[in-house]
Design an enzyme around this catalytic site. Sequence first.
Site, PDB file in Angstrom:
ATOM      1  CG  ASP A 171       3.879   2.562   4.534  1.00  0.00           C
ATOM      2  OD1 ASP A 171       4.202   2.653   5.740  1.00  0.00           O
ATOM      3  OD2 ASP A 171       3.457   1.719   3.983  1.00  0.00           O
ATOM      4  CD  GLU A 175       0.488   4.379   4.726  1.00  0.00           C
ATOM      5  OE1 GLU A 175      -0.467   4.898   3.846  1.00  0.00           O
ATOM      6  OE2 GLU A 175       0.366   3.395   5.333  1.00  0.00           O
TER       7      GLU A 175
END
Length: 360
Positions: free
Chosen positions: A4, A105
């Site tokens: 992320d 992500e």
Amino acid sequence: MLVDLDYFFAQAEEVRDPSIRTKPVVVCVYSGRTADSGAVSTANYLARRYGVKSGMPIFLAKRKLENVDAVFLSVDHDYYENVSDRIMAMLRERADAFEQVGIDEAFLDVSSRVERDFDKANLLAQEIRQEIRWKEGLTCSIGIGPNKLVAKIAADIRKPDGLTTIRLEQVHDFLSPLPIGSLIGVGKKTKERMLSLGIRTIGDLARVDVQALNEVFGRTLATYFHDASFGIDEDPVREAGEAESISRIATLKDDTRDLKAVLDRARDLSGEVHADLVQRGKMFRSVSVLAVMVDMSVHSRSKTLEESTSELEALNVSVEDLLARMLDDLDRPLRRIGVKVAGLSSADVKQERLTKFLHS
Ligand code: DCP
Ligand code: CA
């Protein structure tokens, strides 16, 4: 592992103009109504220290940063998408299976290439961090776990620039003390319901009888929450587009033309389809129903929604409408029915929150 990117839009802006790095940076979606109307898309960690958050009205962010030398910028999606595309291409190379779940992500299944060894996975994660740093100048946070659920929670736990590895034997101790809101799939509304049941932590959830959860959340979601509280998740890492649609089909208790009986069963199916959607973090754009009649002929009806949604209510309404129309058109009893959603999109659980905010 789940990779992320940290405070992505704002960090991308820092890369483009390093001179703002030492200041609070707030990236905004200006709605155009007045000079300051709109919402904060994201902010760097310096701005977050002043209480600036994603989704917050811009005027409020400005108030929090009054008398501070802060930078307010307008979102530049094309630029972020280019950066994201390059990083995602690089991550895909590093994985046995790859699944992007948002603009910043992605899940990487690296089980085979690290021979299921968490130490090797940790080394690989460090290499990945260095590569993103080196090539794009960005930091990221990575969670490593035995499955997607644990990896995602692990990535969230230490930000920015974090790396957290949770081995199978650590899952229980890791999850138990965490607030219930950190469980994937527990949004604001679900969190309220959990709290009203006295469930404050994931450990509390694990101690609740699955029957009791059934009554509140329905069987499919209850099963998901119950399993998730133990860190159980078998959802494979899969390339977006591999699951273009999600569907369920079932045989009716009796062959029937009774709309109510058909809708009752359809609602169960919609619930299951929806739970699957929630778990995969997807929205849908189209809905279809299928009917297998007593003579085994197969009929279907579909509709496309004006915009993508993840709402169960929207699914139920469409399914009812389609089934009612289908019953009108056909004269034989139904034996089996099916519910399907398609036109799935990922990234936008976040975007949806923002859109909702802007329209509320
Ligand atoms: N985003 C948005 N509106 C929101 C939330 C997010 O426009 N309400 C956008 C801006 C973010 C990007 O999506 O940069 C990624 O969202 P994240 O939730 O991953 O948040 P950040 O990357 O900004 O921060 P973090 O460091 O917490 O990951
Ligand atoms: Ca992020």
